[in-house]
Design an enzyme around this catalytic site. Structure first.
Site, PDB file in Angstrom:
ATOM      1  N   ASP A  10       0.864  -1.197   0.000  1.00  0.00           N
ATOM      2  CA  ASP A  10       0.000   0.000   0.000  1.00  0.00           C
ATOM      3  C   ASP A  10       0.899   1.246   0.000  1.00  0.00           C
ATOM      4  O   ASP A  10       2.105   1.157   0.239  1.00  0.00           O
ATOM      5  CB  ASP A  10      -0.913   0.007   1.239  1.00  0.00           C
ATOM      6  N   GLY A  43      -3.537   9.236  -3.310  1.00  0.00           N
ATOM      7  CA  GLY A  43      -4.852   9.786  -3.679  1.00  0.00           C
ATOM      8  C   GLY A  43      -4.807  10.982  -4.619  1.00  0.00           C
ATOM      9  O   GLY A  43      -5.509  11.009  -5.630  1.00  0.00           O
ATOM     10  N   CYS A  74      -4.471  -1.321  -2.007  1.00  0.00           N
ATOM     11  CA  CYS A  74      -4.676   0.110  -2.205  1.00  0.00           C
ATOM     12  C   CYS A  74      -5.649   0.274  -3.370  1.00  0.00           C
ATOM     13  O   CYS A  74      -5.332  -0.100  -4.502  1.00  0.00           O
ATOM     14  CB  CYS A  74      -3.328   0.756  -2.540  1.00  0.00           C
ATOM     15  N   ASN A  75      -6.828   0.808  -3.076  1.00  0.00           N
ATOM     16  CA  ASN A  75      -7.831   1.002  -4.129  1.00  0.00           C
ATOM     17  C   ASN A  75      -7.332   1.981  -5.184  1.00  0.00           C
ATOM     18  O   ASN A  75      -7.564   1.797  -6.384  1.00  0.00           O
ATOM     19  CB  ASN A  75      -9.130   1.555  -3.523  1.00  0.00           C
ATOM     20  N   THR A  76      -6.657   3.031  -4.717  1.00  0.00           N
ATOM     21  CA  THR A  76      -6.174   4.077  -5.625  1.00  0.00           C
ATOM     22  C   THR A  76      -5.227   3.481  -6.671  1.00  0.00           C
ATOM     23  O   THR A  76      -5.260   3.870  -7.838  1.00  0.00           O
ATOM     24  CB  THR A  76      -5.438   5.167  -4.813  1.00  0.00           C
ATOM     25  N   CYS A 186     -11.205   2.886   0.477  1.00  0.00           N
ATOM     26  CA  CYS A 186      -9.778   3.151   0.679  1.00  0.00           C
ATOM     27  C   CYS A 186      -9.389   2.291   1.869  1.00  0.00           C
ATOM     28  O   CYS A 186     -10.096   2.270   2.879  1.00  0.00           O
ATOM     29  CB  CYS A 186      -9.552   4.635   0.987  1.00  0.00           C
ATOM     30  N   HIS A 188      -7.274   2.618   4.059  1.00  0.00           N
ATOM     31  CA  HIS A 188      -7.015   3.337   5.308  1.00  0.00           C
ATOM     32  C   HIS A 188      -8.273   3.459   6.171  1.00  0.00           C
ATOM     33  O   HIS A 188      -8.183   3.556   7.390  1.00  0.00           O
ATOM     34  CB  HIS A 188      -6.523   4.761   5.011  1.00  0.00           C
TER      35      HIS A 188
HETATM   36  N1  DGL Z   1      -4.867   3.222   1.068  1.00  0.00           N
HETATM   37  C1  DGL Z   1      -4.982   3.736  -0.260  1.00  0.00           C
HETATM   38  C2  DGL Z   1      -6.280   3.263  -0.933  1.00  0.00           C
HETATM   39  O1  DGL Z   1      -6.840   2.236  -0.603  1.00  0.00           O
HETATM   40  C3  DGL Z   1      -4.802   5.212  -0.529  1.00  0.00           C
HETATM   41  C4  DGL Z   1      -4.158   6.149   0.396  1.00  0.00           C
HETATM   42  C5  DGL Z   1      -3.389   7.270  -0.325  1.00  0.00           C
HETATM   43  O2  DGL Z   1      -3.983   8.269  -0.749  1.00  0.00           O
HETATM   44  O3  DGL Z   1      -2.187   7.098  -0.455  1.00  0.00           O
HETATM   45  O4  DGL Z   1      -6.740   3.899  -1.848  1.00  0.00           O
END
Ligand code: DGL
Length: 273
Positions: A10, A43, A74-76, A186, A188
């Site tokens: 991530d 993000g 990490c979705n992003t 996300c 997080h």
């Molecule tokens: N944890 C990340 C996600 O799932 C994104 C966090 C970031 O902006 O770096 O998208």
């Protein structure tokens, strides 16, 4: 014979929400977790930057540790880098993307909130997911980088002001139709789910991807839930020279990481040291 480790990647500590689920369901797997703290946050970054960083880190991890599988937690990153990562690596790559389908299955009001990073809410991939699985739902998308930072602070033991959380979720409850399910898109955000739950104006079901990812890993590696033989070791890696890692040590120790090491310099420090 010792199992090869899996890699969980991530931009920061968000993927630890996936790590916790994987560890709970698949305690026999040893995990190498990598936080790209040098590239954090993803993000607000351009799609190209996110893809480049993700592929660069994954390649280093795979070359160094020969894992059996990698999770882009990490979705992003997953919503943009997954096809390239699968092309590049010769191991299974599991991506974490917003859990729109389960939310649509459980929303009675046909109104869903999507809380994710600004990058993820705008992605074509996310629009496709909504189109495919929640076409008959109103989906209210809220992108927040601030919540990512608050989750990082929370894991470091800092106090979070509930008013800051209220402001972030406010746009989900501005219209006449309020969501009964909110997708934590996300990784997080599950880390602050309890705090979010304490500030919502009406009861909601929070939905994240952790459980589904653990199931997918189990099926790809053909390991069984709760099948555990002997001790396993978990390692936490970070990129760059992240000084703030020391404030994470209590949380990382509680999550059973036996080694905390900088990926670039490979100088190890232990939680108790
Ligand atoms: N944890 C990340 C996600 O799932 C994104 C966090 C970031 O902006 O770096 O998208």
């Amino acid at each position: 014979m010792q199992q090869k480790p899996i890699v969980i990647f991530d931009s920061g500590v968000g993927g630890l929400s996936i790590y916790q689920k994987v560890r709970e369901k698949l305690p026999s797997l040893s995990v190498i977790y990598c936080s790209d703290s040098e590239g954090f946050p993803y993000g607000p970054k351009s799609e190209n930057d996110v893809v480049d960083r993700t592929l660069h880190c994954l390649l280093r991890l795979v070359n160094n540790f020969q894992p059996s599988l990698a999770i882009i937690a990490c979705n992003t990153a997953s919503t943009i880098a997954l096809p390239r990562a699968r092309q590049l690596l010769e191991i299974p790559v599991v991506g974490v993307v917003p859990a729109i389908k389960p939310a649509s299955q459980s929303s009675k009001k046909r109104c869903i909130g999507l809380l994710a990073t600004p990058g993820t809410v705008e992605r074509e991939y996310t629009s496709q997911l909504i189109h495919e699985f929640a076409g008959d739902c109103e989906v209210i998308r809220v992108g927040s980088s601030e919540l990512v930072h608050l989750a990082e602070q929370h894991l470091r033991g800092e106090k979070i002001n509930p008013d800051d959380l209220k402001k972030i979720i406010e746009p989900l409850f501005n219209g006449t139709n309020w969501p009964d399910c909110i997708v934590l898109g996300c990784t997080h955000f599950p880390l602050v789910q309890e705090l979010l739950d304490s500030v919502v104006p009406a009861p909601v079901t929070w939905i994240d991807s952790g459980e589904a990812i653990a199931r997918r890993v189990a099926s790809l590696l053909e390991v069984h839930y709760s099948h555990h033989e002997g001790p396993v070791e978990h390692c936490f890696l970070y990129t760059g020279s992240d000084k703030s890692v020391t404030s994470l040590l209590p949380a990382l120790e509680a999550m059973n990481f036996s080694e905390i090491t900088c990926l670039d310099c490979l100088i190890g420090i232990t939680p108790s040291g």
